[in-house]
Write an enzyme that holds these catalytic residues in place. Sequence first.
Site, short mmCIF file in Angstrom:
data_model
loop_
_atom_site.label_atom_id
_atom_site.label_comp_id
_atom_site.label_asym_id
_atom_site.label_seq_id
_atom_site.Cartn_x
_atom_site.Cartn_y
_atom_site.Cartn_z
N ASP A 215 38.30 54.70 99.54
CA ASP A 215 37.92 54.96 100.94
C ASP A 215 36.49 55.50 101.01
OD1 ASP A 215 40.16 54.00 102.15
OD2 ASP A 215 41.17 55.93 102.33
N ASP B 3 35.76 64.67 90.39
CA ASP B 3 34.86 65.42 91.27
C ASP B 3 33.41 64.96 91.07
OD1 ASP B 3 35.39 66.58 88.75
OD2 ASP B 3 34.67 68.54 89.36
N ASP C 114 42.83 56.23 96.01
CA ASP C 114 42.92 56.29 97.46
C ASP C 114 41.65 56.95 98.01
OD1 ASP C 114 43.79 56.39 100.06
OD2 ASP C 114 45.43 57.81 99.72
N TYR D 279 52.11 59.66 94.23
CA TYR D 279 52.74 59.17 95.45
C TYR D 279 54.19 58.72 95.20
CZ TYR D 279 48.08 59.20 97.63
OH TYR D 279 46.85 59.57 98.14
N LYS E 249 40.90 63.37 85.49
CA LYS E 249 40.55 64.79 85.46
C LYS E 249 41.07 65.33 84.12
CE LYS E 249 38.82 68.52 87.33
NZ LYS E 249 37.39 68.73 87.68
#
Lengths: 350, 350
Positions: free
Chosen positions: A246, A218, A242, A140, A186
């Site tokens: 959520d 994942d 993020d 970001y 990852k």
Amino acid sequence: MPKIALLPGDGIGPEVTYAAVDVLKAADQAFGLGLEFEAFPFGGNAIDAHGEPFPEVTQRGCLEADAILLGAIGGPKWDNVPRHLRAETGLLALRKAHGLFANLRPAKVLPGLEHLSPLKPEIARGVDVLVIRELTGGIYFGEPRGMSEAEGWNTERYSKPEVERIARVAFEAARKRRNQVCSVDKANVLEVGEFWRKTVDEVHRYYPDVALEHQYVDAMAMHLITRPSRFDVVVTGNIFGDILSDLASVLPGSLGLLPSASLGEKTPLFEPVHGSAPDIAGKGIANPTAAILSAAMLLTHALNRSDIAKRVENAVTAALSANPTPDLGGKASTQDFTRQVIEALDRVAA
Amino acid sequence: MPKIALLPGDGIGPEVTYAAVDVLKAADQAFGLGLEFEAFPFGGNAIDAHGEPFPEVTQRGCLEADAILLGAIGGPKWDNVPRHLRAETGLLALRKAHGLFANLRPAKVLPGLEHLSPLKPEIARGVDVLVIRELTGGIYFGEPRGMSEAEGWNTERYSKPEVERIARVAFEAARKRRNQVCSVDKANVLEVGEFWRKTVDEVHRYYPDVALEHQYVDAMAMHLITRPSRFDVVVTGNIFGDILSDLASVLPGSLGLLPSASLGEKTPLFEPVHGSAPDIAGKGIANPTAAILSAAMLLTHALNRSDIAKRVENAVTAALSANPTPDLGGKASTQDFTRQVIEALDRVAA
Ligand SMILES: [Mg+2]
Ligand SMILES: [Mg+2]
């Protein structure tokens, strides 16, 4: 004498903030914390009174405080002001002023409230996970970034100090909970993930009492749905955090139950995940649970009193089983509910 | 005369592949498709017979075929061979040789099997979502990438042709389903997401009959758990697709139910999501559902016969309700189950 800066904000913000303050005052009376409270304008009300969402008086008050307790900010009244004056801009400036690089989002399915979860009750039962998201680095903010006619690009980048400090927050938080950290990356495909994992492993050497495991993002998304109760603290970067925070936030089944904390270099910030809900503001029916649980996080992370925080959580659970606010099918007003929490707190404190 | 290249593979691969072939042959007999089948060595068995996982004879056979139907590959026997000879390396080479840039992963909660889902039955009911993941671009492949003592970095990058072609796959797939596409990005924070969204919107002009919506990836993770039945086709980039396709894959409640397709420049590939399950290989109890549903995807995406695919799906649903394989609590052998599917297919075809 710990100083708490109150930023009640807009909409239902003041109602739920002062409910949380009442609970903190009751805890103070029972346990002698010597808390001092001072309220400051912030968000829409600060725009009205001072012409800006994060005025100087509030900046000073927050820097001098030991913790900040925020309600909620914004509303349709301030949606059309210029961007630099928007309520949300005030929040970004507050986070930046205090170097708040760690966002803590617990998702707990409270005993007796399993039916609210979208998961089957037998899977939802016992879920108590704390997702810690790195908040100021990663893709970001990474450079280079841009867009042309032909393509778009962003850079996921993490430096050693950035990973080290968020890892320390995770291990410290785990020590106040069940001593388990799951770091998510990852690393099987991304170099930045490999770097993240290696650095977390290095920091882990200083926390041999905390169990550490690693998961790929994942696989972690799947685990959070199929066996969420097996996780304690989950720590990850900005974008994965993020998504996963959520995702975890839907498990308790109501946004009105979710507190949060932001920790960093200066004063830590505590606030409900929900917004200012202008449609029900002033009606006395707002659910103060998230604000009260945010105050419990304040006890744990700003005052190092997780013992008292635990009692507040238990008191909230008792009040939610007895008679919750209308959003959860109960009949309690904000004040009724808060009174129930305080009574339950007195019982457990006795 | 459509040619199907069969790559039965290792472990339970051959059992489930030939179950799917039996179903395709029954469909052929009922609907006159004129299918031709030829099997080729691939994976571990090809390493044994030819010294490499993707030998020349298989390469040629796949290029000459109209569709590839793969079972599953690998197993402990080949885990310690050099990396360039590993079964998985064969799969990567196969994908690359055919330019397979789109991975299609449907997650359908079959009527009567809602109890298998980790979600409450009332939320699981009616879920039928197809996640389409871009497979050859994005941050898993983007340059620059690397790691130093001080930091790690990767680049999320998408070019216009990459986004255009995956968007077309999504809109075409939606036309064979319920005419809805949800494109997922993080356009509010990332330039590459803004670029993705803009490009998908441009391609959408050629598909005015398909409804398009956009969602942010964090919100989408929540929606997939709280209201999954409202989505039809979901299309996204490589890393978000990795996370969301795995997240969606838990909704049906069993890996044994999940087919997949990979589409691209040359021959499309169809395969179950599950692995080669060496522990139950040769026992005749493997669940062939995922392979049979992969064959149904072959009918839709390689032969443009979604009408027949729909009948196969209905026949599978009927067989699963009547008497599934032991992994789902039934008593049917692989052959029993396949026979049930074929009988149900004859009924619906008559
Ligand atoms: Mg978010
Ligand atoms: Mg994956």
